[in-house]
Design an enzyme around this catalytic site. Structure first.
Site, mmCIF file in Angstrom:
data_model
loop_
_atom_site.group_PDB
_atom_site.id
_atom_site.type_symbol
_atom_site.label_atom_id
_atom_site.label_comp_id
_atom_site.label_asym_id
_atom_site.label_seq_id
_atom_site.Cartn_x
_atom_site.Cartn_y
_atom_site.Cartn_z
ATOM 1 N N ASP A 1 107.470 -42.255 74.815
ATOM 2 C CA ASP A 1 106.181 -42.921 75.014
ATOM 3 C C ASP A 1 105.781 -43.830 73.855
ATOM 4 O O ASP A 1 104.783 -44.539 73.948
ATOM 5 C CB ASP A 1 105.069 -41.917 75.334
ATOM 6 C CG ASP A 1 104.771 -40.941 74.202
ATOM 7 O OD1 ASP A 1 105.474 -40.982 73.170
ATOM 8 O OD2 ASP A 1 103.850 -40.125 74.359
ATOM 9 N N ARG A 2 106.543 -43.834 72.776
ATOM 10 C CA ARG A 2 106.229 -44.703 71.637
ATOM 11 C C ARG A 2 107.262 -45.823 71.508
ATOM 12 O O ARG A 2 108.354 -45.741 72.063
ATOM 13 C CB ARG A 2 106.182 -43.897 70.338
ATOM 14 C CG ARG A 2 105.092 -42.838 70.322
ATOM 15 C CD ARG A 2 104.967 -42.194 68.965
ATOM 16 N NE ARG A 2 103.897 -41.196 68.972
ATOM 17 C CZ ARG A 2 103.275 -40.760 67.900
ATOM 18 N NH1 ARG A 2 103.600 -41.232 66.709
ATOM 19 N NH2 ARG A 2 102.323 -39.853 67.979
ATOM 20 N N LYS B 1 101.363 -43.821 77.683
ATOM 21 C CA LYS B 1 101.986 -44.895 76.929
ATOM 22 C C LYS B 1 103.477 -44.903 77.250
ATOM 23 O O LYS B 1 104.052 -43.897 77.635
ATOM 24 C CB LYS B 1 101.716 -44.767 75.432
ATOM 25 C CG LYS B 1 101.955 -43.412 74.798
ATOM 26 C CD LYS B 1 101.490 -43.456 73.351
ATOM 27 C CE LYS B 1 101.689 -42.123 72.639
ATOM 28 N NZ LYS B 1 100.592 -41.182 72.863
ATOM 29 N N SER C 1 106.909 -34.584 71.644
ATOM 30 C CA SER C 1 106.860 -36.017 71.342
ATOM 31 C C SER C 1 107.767 -36.388 70.176
ATOM 32 O O SER C 1 108.969 -36.162 70.220
ATOM 33 C CB SER C 1 105.418 -36.452 71.089
ATOM 34 O OG SER C 1 105.320 -37.854 70.993
ATOM 35 N N HIS C 2 107.197 -36.921 69.117
ATOM 36 C CA HIS C 2 107.950 -37.439 67.977
ATOM 37 C C HIS C 2 108.274 -36.367 66.950
ATOM 38 O O HIS C 2 108.899 -36.673 65.926
ATOM 39 C CB HIS C 2 107.144 -38.545 67.297
ATOM 40 C CG HIS C 2 105.771 -38.072 66.883
ATOM 41 N ND1 HIS C 2 104.773 -37.830 67.797
ATOM 42 C CD2 HIS C 2 105.256 -37.779 65.673
ATOM 43 C CE1 HIS C 2 103.692 -37.405 67.152
ATOM 44 N NE2 HIS C 2 103.952 -37.377 65.863
ATOM 45 N N ASP D 1 110.658 -42.908 70.861
ATOM 46 C CA ASP D 1 110.566 -41.599 70.208
ATOM 47 C C ASP D 1 111.125 -40.488 71.082
ATOM 48 O O ASP D 1 111.817 -40.745 72.071
ATOM 49 C CB ASP D 1 109.122 -41.318 69.825
ATOM 50 C CG ASP D 1 108.238 -41.057 71.033
ATOM 51 O OD1 ASP D 1 108.493 -41.660 72.098
ATOM 52 O OD2 ASP D 1 107.292 -40.251 70.930
ATOM 53 N N ASP E 1 109.962 -38.335 73.382
ATOM 54 C CA ASP E 1 109.703 -38.258 74.824
ATOM 55 C C ASP E 1 109.547 -39.624 75.479
ATOM 56 O O ASP E 1 109.184 -39.716 76.649
ATOM 57 C CB ASP E 1 108.476 -37.399 75.099
ATOM 58 C CG ASP E 1 107.182 -38.012 74.588
ATOM 59 O OD1 ASP E 1 107.226 -38.731 73.573
ATOM 60 O OD2 ASP E 1 106.121 -37.771 75.195
#
Length: 543
Positions: free
Chosen positions: A281-282, A376, A113-114, A277, A279
């Site tokens: 999703d943010r 998300k 992710s982030h 971000d 991946d």
């Protein structure tokens, strides 16, 4: 090419956190480490045999090697069809959509992710189930239990797959299809938003800036924002996915994307400024002269979502994670729809989405999405904001001010204390837990404690129970203090403190956020004794 069964020994640390297993790259590069975890997934989810599996990742270092391994193991474990994003690239929301489009039994997503990337950075893997959402806790626990007793894994030896060539390939009896990573996702976005109206809005001298942070959303933003909606090439920056994310930290917030905040506050500010971000999703949303907090973004989208084509029939329900500010609760009340408060983790929304009780949900960690997916979705949120601006004719600032005038404003901040010794972080949580029962009814300046507890959640769909999901000190509608341990880090423990203050008075709707929350921050440190028990004089990051 032979299928081999390879002997191995278990690793004791393969327990998933909030969103999968995340470790340093060096941990995943240990002999058999990745293979062990993958085999535990195949053993825990027998429905994958004879079915379709989606595989992709955010492009970070070790992504391609991990995908080659996953394909070889999927074929050895009887998966009938594997669908892979070209070059190994798939954003998390795009992968969720592909699972649903192809009626796949699940998906393997290689992402942290982030978190930072590169040889010295982080790596991760999570398994998404057939509906496109994250594996529920019962399944991740089963995977962990199997990993602790694993003695062998299965793999096709000498597999040779070209990840960069679109089209069908074959590995033993398994069909491998390399697909364009954007096509299906772009079609989905076209079905939800009014692309014609957005094009017209952009032609009327409105402007946008989207920062892909050299992560996975670059190709998606380039295709949709530039090629399909007509934004200039300069509207998308840092669009090429890089294995180290360009040396940056792909976390779209006011710390790691401060350059976007500075742009928003400048005379050259576009109408909408956004980022996603690692991946995809943010999301972070800013307008000319204003930053929109994630909780406000959720509430403002809830207020206006029915103006967009995919949501014109109205909202079925709204939801937020418990630490997220309560702004959306006021909108739900006005719209007369259900509003759910869940633990942190997108998987807790999925049952509600599958049951048809939610249209829109979000988390304070810059995550927002709708019932179009079971993850998300950063770029979805950006497109939703652009479409709302085009549909209302308002600027971001006007939309926010009108929203606060109608519903009031929730001043909000999150203080992260990163890389604490586990004993210190747990000590803070334990000490406050012991104190909570004595706090109810106590008054501190303008605030009186009306509730103090450890948050628990009973899923209204299946009755499953989640306990110890964060500590809450509630001062009625006026304010909240929340404390919880993060499940997304890879080094030490992260303690998160959330501060929320509600103001309805029109004269108090334009305060400086930090100043508005300063008295609450002092009270939080007094009650939770963070400085005393950790030795930290200040948080590592404030967002």
């Amino acid at each position: 090419m032979p299928i081999r069964e390879i002997s191995t020994k278990p690793y004791p640390d393969q327990k998933s956190g909030t969103a999968g297993l995340r470790k340093k790259v060096a941990v995943f590069q240990q002999p058999h480490y990745l293979e062990n975890f993958l085999q535990s997934i195949f053993d825990a989810e027998p429905s994958l045999k004879g079915a379709s599996l989606i595989i992709g990742g955010d492009g970070r270092f070790h992504n391609r090697d991990a995908i080659y391994t996953a394909i070889a193991m999927a074929a050895a474990n009887g998966v009938r069809r594997v669908i892979v994003g070209q070059g190994g690239i798939l954003s998390t929301p795009a992968a969720s959509n592909l699972i649903r489009v192809h009626h796949a039994a699940g998906g393997l997503l290689f992402t942290a992710s982030h978190n930072p990337a590169g040889p010295d950075g982080d790596f991760g893997i999570k398994f998404n189930i057939s509906g496109g959402g994250q594996a529920p806790e019962a399944l991740t626990n089963r995977i962990y239990e199997l990993s602790k007793a694993l003695s062998r894994y299965r793999m096709v030896e000498g597999a040779d797959i070209d990840l960069d060539r679109r089209g069908p390939q074959k590995l033993e009896d398994t069909e491998i299809e390399i697909v364009d990573c954007v096509d299906d996702y772009a079609r989905l976005m076209q079905s939800l938003f009014d692309f014609d109206r957005i094009r017209d809005w952009l032609k009327k001298n409105h402007s946008i800036r989207f920062d892909a942070m050299h992560a996975v959303t670059g190709p998606y933003a380039q295709r949709i924002l530039v090629e399909q909606l007509g934004a200039p090439t300069s509207a998308v920056q840092n669009a090429a996915p890089l294995e180290d994310f360009g040396g940056g930290h792909p976390d779209p917030n006011l710390i790691y994307a401060k350059h976007l905040y500075d742009l928003a506050m400048s005379e050259a500010a576009p109408d909408l400024i956004a980022a996603s971000d690692g991946d995809g999703d943010r999301n972070m949303i800013l307008g000319r002269g204003i930053f929109i907090s994630p909780g406000d973004s959720l509430a403002m989208l809830a207020e206006h979502l029915d103006k967009l084509p995919g949501y014109k029939s109205g909202l079925k329900g709204l939801a937020r994670s418990m630490p997220t500010c309560r702004a959306v609760d006021h909108v739900a009340k006005a719209l007369k729809v259900e509003c759910f408060e869940t633990p942190t983790g997108w998987k807790f929304f999925c049952n509600l989405l599958d049951a048809g009780r939610l249209t829109l949900c979000g988390e304070e960690s810059f995550g927002t999405s709708s019932d179009h997916a079971r993850e998300k979705d950063g770029l979805w949120a950006v497109l939703a904001w652009i479409n709302v601006l085009a549909a209302t004719g308002q600027s971001v600032q006007q939309l926010a001010q009108n929203h606060w005038q109608r519903f009031g404003r929730h001043y909000y901040a999150r203080h992260d204390y990163d890389e604490l010794p586990a004993a210190a972080a747990n000590g803070v949580m334990h000490a406050l837990t012991q104190t909570l029962p004595q706090l109810i009814g106590q008054s501190y300046s303008d605030y009186t404690v009306t509730q103090a507890d450890s948050f628990g959640y009973t899923d209204p769909v299946d009755g499953s129970v989640a306990t110890d999901q964060g500590l809450r000190i509630v001062f009625g509608e006026a304010a909240r203090i929340v404390l919880r341990l993060s499940g997304t880090g890879t080094s030490g423990a992260t303690l998160r403190l959330y501060l929320e203050r509600f103001e309805k008075d029109a004269a108090a709707l334009a305060l400086d956020n930090a100043a508005a929350l300063a008295p609450l921050a002092l009270l939080a440190d007094q009650l939770a004794r963070i400085g005393e028990l950790t030795g930290r004089k200040a948080p590592t990051v404030v967002t």
